[in-house]
Scaffold this motif. Structure first.
Motif, PDB file in Angstrom:
ATOM      1  N   ALA A 108     -48.838 -10.566  -9.774  1.00 26.09           N
ATOM      2  CA  ALA A 108     -48.147  -9.274  -9.873  1.00 26.09           C
ATOM      3  C   ALA A 108     -48.589  -8.509 -11.114  1.00 26.09           C
ATOM      4  O   ALA A 108     -48.927  -7.315 -11.038  1.00 26.09           O
ATOM      5  CB  ALA A 108     -46.638  -9.492  -9.904  1.00 26.09           C
ATOM      6  N   ILE A 109     -48.618  -9.189 -12.241  1.00 24.32           N
ATOM      7  CA  ILE A 109     -49.021  -8.531 -13.480  1.00 24.32           C
ATOM      8  C   ILE A 109     -50.488  -8.117 -13.419  1.00 24.32           C
ATOM      9  O   ILE A 109     -50.861  -7.011 -13.856  1.00 24.32           O
ATOM     10  CB  ILE A 109     -48.748  -9.461 -14.680  1.00 24.32           C
ATOM     11  CG1 ILE A 109     -47.235  -9.571 -14.913  1.00 24.32           C
ATOM     12  CG2 ILE A 109     -49.456  -8.961 -15.942  1.00 24.32           C
ATOM     13  CD1 ILE A 109     -46.834 -10.523 -16.011  1.00 24.32           C
ATOM     14  N   GLY A 110     -51.321  -8.985 -12.862  1.00 27.79           N
ATOM     15  CA  GLY A 110     -52.732  -8.639 -12.721  1.00 27.79           C
ATOM     16  C   GLY A 110     -52.943  -7.426 -11.839  1.00 27.79           C
ATOM     17  O   GLY A 110     -53.756  -6.544 -12.151  1.00 27.79           O
ATOM     18  N   GLY A 111     -52.214  -7.369 -10.734  1.00 31.41           N
ATOM     19  CA  GLY A 111     -52.330  -6.229  -9.835  1.00 31.41           C
ATOM     20  C   GLY A 111     -51.892  -4.932 -10.487  1.00 31.41           C
ATOM     21  O   GLY A 111     -52.569  -3.899 -10.363  1.00 31.41           O
ATOM     22  N   LEU A 112     -50.769  -4.959 -11.200  1.00 27.89           N
ATOM     23  CA  LEU A 112     -50.275  -3.760 -11.873  1.00 27.89           C
ATOM     24  C   LEU A 112     -51.210  -3.334 -12.999  1.00 27.89           C
ATOM     25  O   LEU A 112     -51.418  -2.138 -13.234  1.00 27.89           O
ATOM     26  CB  LEU A 112     -48.866  -4.004 -12.417  1.00 27.89           C
ATOM     27  CG  LEU A 112     -47.784  -4.269 -11.354  1.00 27.89           C
ATOM     28  CD1 LEU A 112     -46.446  -4.541 -12.023  1.00 27.89           C
ATOM     29  CD2 LEU A 112     -47.670  -3.104 -10.377  1.00 27.89           C
ATOM     30  N   THR A 113     -51.781  -4.310 -13.691  1.00 26.81           N
ATOM     31  CA  THR A 113     -52.743  -3.993 -14.752  1.00 26.81           C
ATOM     32  C   THR A 113     -53.971  -3.291 -14.179  1.00 26.81           C
ATOM     33  O   THR A 113     -54.465  -2.310 -14.748  1.00 26.81           O
ATOM     34  CB  THR A 113     -53.173  -5.277 -15.487  1.00 26.81           C
ATOM     35  OG1 THR A 113     -52.015  -5.904 -16.057  1.00 26.81           O
ATOM     36  CG2 THR A 113     -54.169  -4.963 -16.599  1.00 26.81           C
ATOM     37  N   ALA A 114     -54.457  -3.786 -13.048  1.00 25.39           N
ATOM     38  CA  ALA A 114     -55.615  -3.162 -12.402  1.00 25.39           C
ATOM     39  C   ALA A 114     -55.294  -1.728 -11.991  1.00 25.39           C
ATOM     40  O   ALA A 114     -56.127  -0.819 -12.137  1.00 25.39           O
ATOM     41  CB  ALA A 114     -56.032  -3.986 -11.190  1.00 25.39           C
TER      42      ALA A 114
END
Length: 241
Positions: free
Chosen positions: A173-179
């Protein structure tokens, strides 16, 4: 004229697909499609109301550009075919989601997002206020919403397919939002079109609203991302038309 006609047809097809979905003809609604993979990250349901004004503005754009002499050739060369591809892709996405073709939805929404991001990921110069409002703004709004929707769609499918495990869900989730934020800021800093990051901020706040009880870490990260994106937009904005 062929390009202009294709843009109009694509816009009408996208809107027709949305109307078809609202009638309940398709086996699954978008919410039912997303439900099996919604445990990693999701947006509050109200966020999808943004499609209403986006569709309306796209229709205005499609009619405007098809009238001879209204939209300039330069604007058409830059945005015509990309917008046609994107609008057709989002229309087919609705059908694919209704049929529960998970991986197909990922490909379609990615195609739509990339098609519009490419012409926006460069300085938008030499465009007047009218074309800014009637061409660039609706396409930037759609591109912005597709930027965050692509990440959420991909993570939803990966979760539903069992690729995302429970223990790693937070990091996905955090990786997706960061991207999402990275792409948004990179494109905005190049184009300075304010309409592009606005739907992303809208979506990030919707993630905060949806996840604040079940996944506070994801929720607060989304809110922080929304604040950061807004701060950059305010500091560097140039064109709001």
């Amino acid at each position: 004229m062929i390009r202009r006609s294709c843009v109009l047809i694509a816009a009408l097809a996208a809107i027709a697909a949305a109307v078809l979905q609202s009638t309940g003809v398709l086996p699954l609604t978008p919410a039912e499609f997303a439900n099996p993979g919604a445990s990693t990250v999701r947006a509050a349901s109200y966020a999808f109301a943004i499609w209403g004004p986006i569709y309306a503005w796209l229709l205005v754009y499609a009619v405007y550009q098809v009238v001879p002499g209204w939209a300039s050739d330069a604007v058409q060369r830059r945005f015509g075919w990309p917008s046609a591809v994107a609008m057709l892709a989002i229309g087919v996405w609705i059908v694919a989601a209704g049929a529960n073709w998970r991986w197909t939805t990922v490909g379609l929404i990615t195609l739509a997002a990339v098609s519009l991001i490419r012409p926006l990921a460069a300085p938008v110069d030499g465009i007047g206020r009218r074309e800014g409002l009637l061409v660039v703004t609706p396409l930037a709004l759609l591109a912005g919403w597709l930027t965050i929707a692509t990440a959420l769609n991909a993570i939803t499918v990966l979760t539903a397919e069992g690729v995302v495990r429970t223990g790693a869900a937070l990091w996905w989730a955090i990786g997706g939002l960061t991207a999402v934020v990275a792409v948004t800021l990179a494109v905005f800093i190049r184009s300075r079109v304010v309409a592009y990051p606005l739907p992303v901020v809208w979506g990030l706040i919707a993630v905060f609203v949806a996840e604040r009880s079940d996944s506070p870490a994801v929720a607060w990260y989304a809110l922080l991302a929304a604040v950061l994106t807004t701060a950059v937009v305010v500091a560097r904005r140039r064109r709001s038309w």
